[in-house]
Scaffold this motif. Sequence first.
Motif, PDB file in Angstrom:
ATOM      1  N   THR A 299     -36.016  -3.699 -17.275  1.00 21.38           N
ATOM      2  CA  THR A 299     -36.851  -4.758 -16.700  1.00 21.38           C
ATOM      3  C   THR A 299     -36.062  -5.616 -15.718  1.00 21.38           C
ATOM      4  OG1 THR A 299     -36.414  -6.162 -18.638  1.00 21.38           O
ATOM      5  CG2 THR A 299     -38.412  -4.829 -18.675  1.00 21.38           C
ATOM      6  N   GLU A 300     -34.767  -5.829 -15.981  1.00 21.18           N
ATOM      7  CA  GLU A 300     -33.958  -6.607 -15.044  1.00 21.18           C
ATOM      8  C   GLU A 300     -33.879  -5.911 -13.685  1.00 21.18           C
ATOM      9  OE1 GLU A 300     -30.186  -7.254 -16.844  1.00 21.18           O
ATOM     10  OE2 GLU A 300     -30.853  -9.002 -18.012  1.00 21.18           O
ATOM     11  N   ARG A 301     -33.755  -4.610 -13.694  1.00 22.89           N
ATOM     12  CA  ARG A 301     -33.641  -3.880 -12.421  1.00 22.89           C
ATOM     13  C   ARG A 301     -34.989  -3.756 -11.724  1.00 22.89           C
ATOM     14  NH1 ARG A 301     -29.695  -3.768 -15.367  1.00 22.89           N
ATOM     15  NH2 ARG A 301     -27.574  -3.415 -14.572  1.00 22.89           N
ATOM     16  N   LEU A 302     -36.048  -3.743 -12.480  1.00 22.37           N
ATOM     17  CA  LEU A 302     -37.372  -3.806 -11.854  1.00 22.37           C
ATOM     18  C   LEU A 302     -37.546  -5.141 -11.129  1.00 22.37           C
ATOM     19  CD1 LEU A 302     -39.605  -2.220 -14.649  1.00 22.37           C
ATOM     20  CD2 LEU A 302     -39.316  -1.313 -12.334  1.00 22.37           C
ATOM     21  N   ARG A 303     -37.161  -6.223 -11.771  1.00 21.98           N
ATOM     22  CA  ARG A 303     -37.276  -7.545 -11.134  1.00 21.98           C
ATOM     23  C   ARG A 303     -36.377  -7.638  -9.904  1.00 21.98           C
ATOM     24  NH1 ARG A 303     -37.277  -9.288 -16.692  1.00 21.98           N
ATOM     25  NH2 ARG A 303     -39.373  -9.963 -17.301  1.00 21.98           N
ATOM     26  N   SER A 304     -35.167  -7.099  -9.999  1.00 19.57           N
ATOM     27  CA  SER A 304     -34.253  -7.135  -8.857  1.00 19.57           C
ATOM     28  C   SER A 304     -34.818  -6.370  -7.670  1.00 19.57           C
ATOM     29  CB  SER A 304     -32.892  -6.549  -9.248  1.00 19.57           C
ATOM     30  OG  SER A 304     -32.260  -7.359 -10.215  1.00 19.57           O
ATOM     31  N   ALA A 305     -35.599  -5.318  -7.951  1.00 19.51           N
ATOM     32  CA  ALA A 305     -36.218  -4.552  -6.874  1.00 19.51           C
ATOM     33  C   ALA A 305     -37.410  -5.275  -6.260  1.00 19.51           C
ATOM     34  CB  ALA A 305     -36.662  -3.186  -7.395  1.00 19.51           C
ATOM     35  N   GLY A 306     -37.892  -6.343  -6.909  1.00 14.39           N
ATOM     36  CA  GLY A 306     -39.008  -7.113  -6.380  1.00 14.39           C
ATOM     37  C   GLY A 306     -40.267  -7.051  -7.197  1.00 14.39           C
ATOM     38  N   PHE A 307     -40.282  -6.262  -8.280  1.00 14.60           N
ATOM     39  CA  PHE A 307     -41.505  -6.098  -9.066  1.00 14.60           C
ATOM     40  C   PHE A 307     -41.810  -7.348  -9.877  1.00 14.60           C
ATOM     41  CE2 PHE A 307     -40.466  -1.623  -8.321  1.00 14.60           C
ATOM     42  CZ  PHE A 307     -41.726  -1.130  -7.978  1.00 14.60           C
ATOM     43  N   GLU A 308     -43.108  -7.565 -10.087  1.00 17.99           N
ATOM     44  CA  GLU A 308     -43.607  -8.679 -10.883  1.00 17.99           C
ATOM     45  C   GLU A 308     -44.564  -8.150 -11.951  1.00 17.99           C
ATOM     46  OE1 GLU A 308     -45.449 -11.299  -8.101  1.00 17.99           O
ATOM     47  OE2 GLU A 308     -43.540 -12.013  -7.272  1.00 17.99           O
ATOM     48  N   ARG A 309     -44.995  -9.044 -12.829  1.00 18.99           N
ATOM     49  CA  ARG A 309     -45.991  -8.711 -13.865  1.00 18.99           C
ATOM     50  C   ARG A 309     -45.584  -7.431 -14.605  1.00 18.99           C
ATOM     51  NH1 ARG A 309     -51.581  -8.646 -10.804  1.00 18.99           N
ATOM     52  NH2 ARG A 309     -52.288  -8.004 -12.875  1.00 18.99           N
ATOM     53  N   ILE A 310     -44.354  -7.410 -15.086  1.00 17.34           N
ATOM     54  CA  ILE A 310     -43.816  -6.242 -15.783  1.00 17.34           C
ATOM     55  C   ILE A 310     -44.299  -6.263 -17.230  1.00 17.34           C
ATOM     56  CG2 ILE A 310     -41.708  -5.066 -16.514  1.00 17.34           C
ATOM     57  CD1 ILE A 310     -40.330  -6.507 -14.104  1.00 17.34           C
ATOM     58  N   ARG A 311     -44.917  -5.179 -17.643  1.00 26.97           N
ATOM     59  CA  ARG A 311     -45.423  -5.047 -19.005  1.00 26.97           C
ATOM     60  C   ARG A 311     -44.844  -3.779 -19.640  1.00 26.97           C
ATOM     61  NH1 ARG A 311     -51.407  -4.456 -17.764  1.00 26.97           N
ATOM     62  NH2 ARG A 311     -50.537  -3.714 -15.800  1.00 26.97           N
ATOM     63  N   THR A 312     -44.654  -3.824 -20.948  1.00 26.19           N
ATOM     64  CA  THR A 312     -44.156  -2.660 -21.672  1.00 26.19           C
ATOM     65  C   THR A 312     -45.073  -2.373 -22.858  1.00 26.19           C
ATOM     66  OG1 THR A 312     -42.702  -3.997 -23.080  1.00 26.19           O
ATOM     67  CG2 THR A 312     -41.760  -3.120 -21.037  1.00 26.19           C
ATOM     68  N   TYR A 313     -45.184  -1.088 -23.196  1.00 24.93           N
ATOM     69  CA  TYR A 313     -46.029  -0.638 -24.294  1.00 24.93           C
ATOM     70  C   TYR A 313     -45.288   0.464 -25.045  1.00 24.93           C
ATOM     71  CZ  TYR A 313     -49.545  -2.730 -21.207  1.00 24.93           C
ATOM     72  OH  TYR A 313     -50.241  -3.579 -20.378  1.00 24.93           O
ATOM     73  N   ASP A 314     -45.392   0.437 -26.374  1.00 24.49           N
ATOM     74  CA  ASP A 314     -44.816   1.512 -27.172  1.00 24.49           C
ATOM     75  C   ASP A 314     -45.809   1.899 -28.259  1.00 24.49           C
ATOM     76  OD1 ASP A 314     -44.628  -0.445 -29.152  1.00 24.49           O
ATOM     77  OD2 ASP A 314     -42.478  -0.734 -28.877  1.00 24.49           O
ATOM     78  N   GLU A 315     -45.358   2.728 -29.196  1.00 22.32           N
ATOM     79  CA  GLU A 315     -46.266   3.249 -30.209  1.00 22.32           C
ATOM     80  C   GLU A 315     -46.836   2.161 -31.116  1.00 22.32           C
ATOM     81  OE1 GLU A 315     -44.255   5.786 -33.006  1.00 22.32           O
ATOM     82  OE2 GLU A 315     -42.365   4.724 -32.696  1.00 22.32           O
TER      83      GLU A 315
END
Length: 246
Positions: free
Chosen positions: A208-224
């Motif tokens: 998630t840190e690298r997604l934010r560094s790339a400029g992404f927002e509204r990061i969500r995660t889902y698992d089982e």
Amino acid sequence: MERYDAYDPIAGIYNRHWGYFADRIYAVLDLLVLRDAPPGSAVLDLCCGTGQLAAVLSEKGYAVTGVDGSEGMIEIARRNAPNVEFLVQDARQLSLDQRYAAVFSTFDSLNHVMSLDELAQVFRNVYAILEAGGCFEFDLNMEEAFLQRWRGSFGIVEDDLVCVARSSRDENERIGRMDLTVFLSEGTGWNRTDVSLIQRWYSETDITERLRSAGFERIRTYDEEDPIMDGAPDCRGRMFFVARKA
């Protein structure tokens, strides 16, 4: 940087025995992403394998591009999804002129990216080709998946194919390895091929840190454990990430 072509020698086996995942994952993409990208939208299947997901997306009315580093996989994908544009490119060096409403990378494909710096480069590449507000969805095997499943061996025996797969892991290096020995009947005899597939696992925070560094927002995660994933295929130890371009 070399193109990721490790699947070239086993593309036909992958198509026969493992391509099913991409087909079955459509329901998850529809739930998490596609409801915001109506049919007709341009979408990219990144690390598309042998094209089963691209075929489903095309049938649903999306304008699909498929990209994979393996020429062998792309050759089969073009047969599986003749209405899709397929390109041989490495995700770490992705260079496309078109812009997309959504980008997907399924079946833990990005676990084959072996360093955080290269994973960050993939994220920057995807960000660059997304439309404003576009969505990036991918899934990764997390540590739990490697601890539970990357061990022991299994085999496939068919009239024209024998495949033995041996899994192992290095917990200190966070690396999982699958060594495949394949015997394929080609008319006049049996030919042997040996292939090693290597993956690395990362922490949710690192990703998630690298997604934010790339400029992404509204990061969500889902698992089982997430109720929204009830009934999704092969979710044990797998995490789904959804991020949007600003």
